[in-house]
Design a protein around this motif. Structure first.
Motif, PDB file in Angstrom:
ATOM      1  N   GLY A 100       0.204  -1.500   0.433  1.00 38.11           N
ATOM      2  CA  GLY A 100       0.266  -0.334  -0.031  1.00 38.11           C
ATOM      3  C   GLY A 100       1.095   1.108   0.226  1.00 38.11           C
ATOM      4  O   GLY A 100       0.854   2.257  -0.701  1.00 38.11           O
ATOM      5  N   ASP A 101       2.257   1.162   0.721  1.00 33.74           N
ATOM      6  CA  ASP A 101       2.902   2.475   0.308  1.00 33.74           C
ATOM      7  C   ASP A 101       3.709   2.117  -0.379  1.00 33.74           C
ATOM      8  O   ASP A 101       4.162   3.786  -0.887  1.00 33.74           O
ATOM      9  CB  ASP A 101       3.568   2.103   2.036  1.00 33.74           C
ATOM     10  CG  ASP A 101       2.993   2.931   3.233  1.00 33.74           C
ATOM     11  OD1 ASP A 101       1.680   3.444   3.430  1.00 33.74           O
ATOM     12  OD2 ASP A 101       3.337   1.923   3.752  1.00 33.74           O
ATOM     13  N   HIS A 102       3.642   1.193  -1.430  1.00 31.03           N
ATOM     14  CA  HIS A 102       4.246   1.755  -2.783  1.00 31.03           C
ATOM     15  C   HIS A 102       4.223   2.499  -3.748  1.00 31.03           C
ATOM     16  O   HIS A 102       3.286   3.171  -3.941  1.00 31.03           O
ATOM     17  CB  HIS A 102       4.228   0.279  -3.720  1.00 31.03           C
ATOM     18  CG  HIS A 102       5.236  -0.076  -4.899  1.00 31.03           C
ATOM     19  ND1 HIS A 102       6.337  -0.533  -4.817  1.00 31.03           N
ATOM     20  CD2 HIS A 102       5.123   1.206  -5.921  1.00 31.03           C
ATOM     21  CE1 HIS A 102       7.488  -0.589  -5.858  1.00 31.03           C
ATOM     22  NE2 HIS A 102       6.311  -0.169  -6.733  1.00 31.03           N
ATOM     23  N   LEU A 103       4.743   3.155  -4.109  1.00 33.04           N
ATOM     24  CA  LEU A 103       4.503   5.155  -5.062  1.00 33.04           C
ATOM     25  C   LEU A 103       5.076   4.490  -6.742  1.00 33.04           C
ATOM     26  O   LEU A 103       5.537   4.195  -6.931  1.00 33.04           O
ATOM     27  CB  LEU A 103       5.651   5.557  -4.530  1.00 33.04           C
ATOM     28  CG  LEU A 103       5.482   7.560  -4.547  1.00 33.04           C
ATOM     29  CD1 LEU A 103       4.415   7.384  -3.071  1.00 33.04           C
ATOM     30  CD2 LEU A 103       6.199   7.996  -3.774  1.00 33.04           C
ATOM     31  N   LEU A 104       3.094   4.783  -7.236  1.00 29.71           N
ATOM     32  CA  LEU A 104       3.454   5.007  -8.259  1.00 29.71           C
ATOM     33  C   LEU A 104       3.833   6.944  -8.843  1.00 29.71           C
ATOM     34  O   LEU A 104       3.179   7.342  -8.183  1.00 29.71           O
ATOM     35  CB  LEU A 104       2.148   4.463  -8.661  1.00 29.71           C
ATOM     36  CG  LEU A 104       2.319   3.185  -8.795  1.00 29.71           C
ATOM     37  CD1 LEU A 104       1.142   2.526  -8.775  1.00 29.71           C
ATOM     38  CD2 LEU A 104       3.369   2.209  -8.648  1.00 29.71           C
ATOM     39  N   HIS A 105       5.112   6.754  -9.923  1.00 31.05           N
ATOM     40  CA  HIS A 105       5.012   7.970  -9.852  1.00 31.05           C
ATOM     41  C   HIS A 105       5.330   8.194 -11.815  1.00 31.05           C
ATOM     42  O   HIS A 105       5.748   6.957 -12.281  1.00 31.05           O
ATOM     43  CB  HIS A 105       6.162   8.656  -9.365  1.00 31.05           C
ATOM     44  CG  HIS A 105       7.294   7.818  -9.247  1.00 31.05           C
ATOM     45  ND1 HIS A 105       8.607   9.005  -9.623  1.00 31.05           N
ATOM     46  CD2 HIS A 105       7.615   6.833  -8.676  1.00 31.05           C
ATOM     47  CE1 HIS A 105       9.984   8.016  -9.317  1.00 31.05           C
ATOM     48  NE2 HIS A 105       9.347   6.501  -8.493  1.00 31.05           N
ATOM     49  N   THR A 106       5.322   9.803 -12.335  1.00 31.03           N
ATOM     50  CA  THR A 106       5.306   9.664 -14.205  1.00 31.03           C
ATOM     51  C   THR A 106       5.654  11.341 -13.426  1.00 31.03           C
ATOM     52  O   THR A 106       5.407  11.899 -12.719  1.00 31.03           O
ATOM     53  CB  THR A 106       3.914   9.737 -14.218  1.00 31.03           C
ATOM     54  OG1 THR A 106       4.352   9.143 -15.763  1.00 31.03           O
ATOM     55  CG2 THR A 106       3.272  10.407 -14.129  1.00 31.03           C
ATOM     56  N   TRP A 107       5.950  12.184 -14.973  1.00 36.45           N
ATOM     57  CA  TRP A 107       6.102  12.866 -15.637  1.00 36.45           C
ATOM     58  C   TRP A 107       5.101  13.638 -16.471  1.00 36.45           C
ATOM     59  O   TRP A 107       4.511  12.893 -17.337  1.00 36.45           O
ATOM     60  CB  TRP A 107       7.159  12.845 -15.219  1.00 36.45           C
ATOM     61  CG  TRP A 107       8.122  13.237 -16.823  1.00 36.45           C
ATOM     62  CD1 TRP A 107       8.069  13.698 -17.804  1.00 36.45           C
ATOM     63  CD2 TRP A 107       8.354  11.552 -16.950  1.00 36.45           C
ATOM     64  NE1 TRP A 107       8.350  12.503 -18.712  1.00 36.45           N
ATOM     65  CE2 TRP A 107       9.097  11.104 -18.340  1.00 36.45           C
ATOM     66  CE3 TRP A 107       8.441  10.522 -16.215  1.00 36.45           C
ATOM     67  CZ2 TRP A 107      10.156  10.569 -18.997  1.00 36.45           C
ATOM     68  CZ3 TRP A 107       9.599   9.078 -16.396  1.00 36.45           C
ATOM     69  CH2 TRP A 107       9.436   9.291 -18.437  1.00 36.45           C
ATOM     70  N   VAL A 108       5.400  14.725 -17.156  1.00 37.07           N
ATOM     71  CA  VAL A 108       4.320  15.142 -17.971  1.00 37.07           C
ATOM     72  C   VAL A 108       5.180  16.919 -18.334  1.00 37.07           C
ATOM     73  O   VAL A 108       5.054  17.533 -17.597  1.00 37.07           O
ATOM     74  CB  VAL A 108       2.557  15.649 -17.654  1.00 37.07           C
ATOM     75  CG1 VAL A 108       2.343  16.227 -18.917  1.00 37.07           C
ATOM     76  CG2 VAL A 108       2.096  14.513 -17.986  1.00 37.07           C
TER      77      VAL A 108
END
Length: 301
Positions: A100-108
């Motif tokens: 649940g604490d796993h972080l998904l991240h991206t950018w634009v």
């Protein structure tokens, strides 16, 4: 009211109706914006998004856990009556459910004209659960990196990710919002502008703890301090790209990162600072490039 203003108003209405419809459930996420010199006088604005897995709905198919979310990044120039936006999707598949604490991240990324009259809006929605999402907005002056003075871009922070990271200036890193850093080494990317080729220069990087700073008036000694000397390898435009790794693992808490560059040939100096927060989570991270749902568009011209 001009036709341009009408077009901007229509775009805003469409954007808000899509992102803040009645019954929209909360989807807390973190984001940050970074700016760099663009082409032909424009400024490149990069939005970094991050969301813990616990905030997303998980679906399963053939024993694979799937997570999907959509992001929208929008810049509204209220002087030129221009709306620039990008709509993108992120899809993650995992053989087992993520912590649940796993972080998904991206950018634009978007290009914008420099102005002090810009507003930014960012939206994230859970693509697997209609009606769940969140929007943040605020005034956001877009800096002007033209001119001939020595200057620095924003300081972009991220985790090392040479294969799949955000790429610029020959460097690659896994961009993270500055409120979401773990207790581990991280990297800092920035650009120096108008540093003539072959000029000797020095760079000082310092990190100062801000824990309890509101109650103290005396300056604090840096938790991390490093000085580098080099010779400019800038191209014709005088831009030097630098990627520095901060090896020290910092305790949880707020910090200020300060980068100061001095042209040792002319004595000219420039400095840039950025706050960030070490959270100390250990759930892991996954950086996923966003896929365009609708490429960058400009309306109002």
């Amino acid at each position: 009211m001009s036709g341009k203003t009408l077009a901007v108003g229509a775009a805003l209405a469409l954007f808000l109706s899509a992102g803040t419809a009645s019954g929209l459930g909360p989807l807390p996420f973190a984001y940050d914006l970074y700016t760099f010199r663009g082409e032909e006088g424009a400024t490149r604005v990069v939005a970094s998004f991050a969301v813990p897995v616990r905030e997303l709905h998980r679906t399963s198919e053939d024993g694979t856990s799937r997570y999907r979310f959509d992001v929208t990044f929008m810049l509204t120039d209220t002087v030129r009556h221009l709306v620039t936006r990008s709509d993108d999707s992120v899809f993650v598949a995992s053989g087992a459910p993520l912590d649940g604490d796993h972080l998904l991240h991206t950018w634009v990324e978007l290009d914008a004209e420099p102005t002090s009259a810009t507003h930014q809006r960012v939206i994230m929605t859970d693509a697997s659960t209609p009606g769940v999402g969140q929007m943040y907005q605020s005034p956001y002056p877009v800096p002007d990196y033209s001119g001939t003075d020595l200057m620095l871009s924003d300081l972009a922070l991220g985790l090392p990710d040479r294969a799949h990271g955000w790429a610029r200036g020959g460097a690659s890193l896994a961009l993270l919002p500055t409120s979401q850093f773990p207790e581990s080494a991280f990297e800092v990317y920035y650009e120096i502008y108008n540093l003539p080729t072959s000029d000797p220069y020095s760079t000082e990087i310092s990190i100062v703890s801000l824990e309890g700073a509101e109650q103290e008036s005396l300056p604090r000694a840096p938790a991390v301090r490093a000085i580098f000397s080099d010779q400019s390898g800038a191209g014709p435009d005088g831009t030097v790209s630098e990627l520095r790794r901060v090896e020290s693992a910092l305790p949880e808490g707020p910090y200020r990162l300060i980068v100061t560059v001095r042209n040792d040939e002319t004595g000219e100096t420039t400095s840039k600072a950025r706050r960030f927060h070490v959270r100390g989570w250990n759930g892991g991270t996954t950086l996923v490039p966003a896929l365009p749902r609708r490429g960058p568009t400009v309306t109002g011209r």
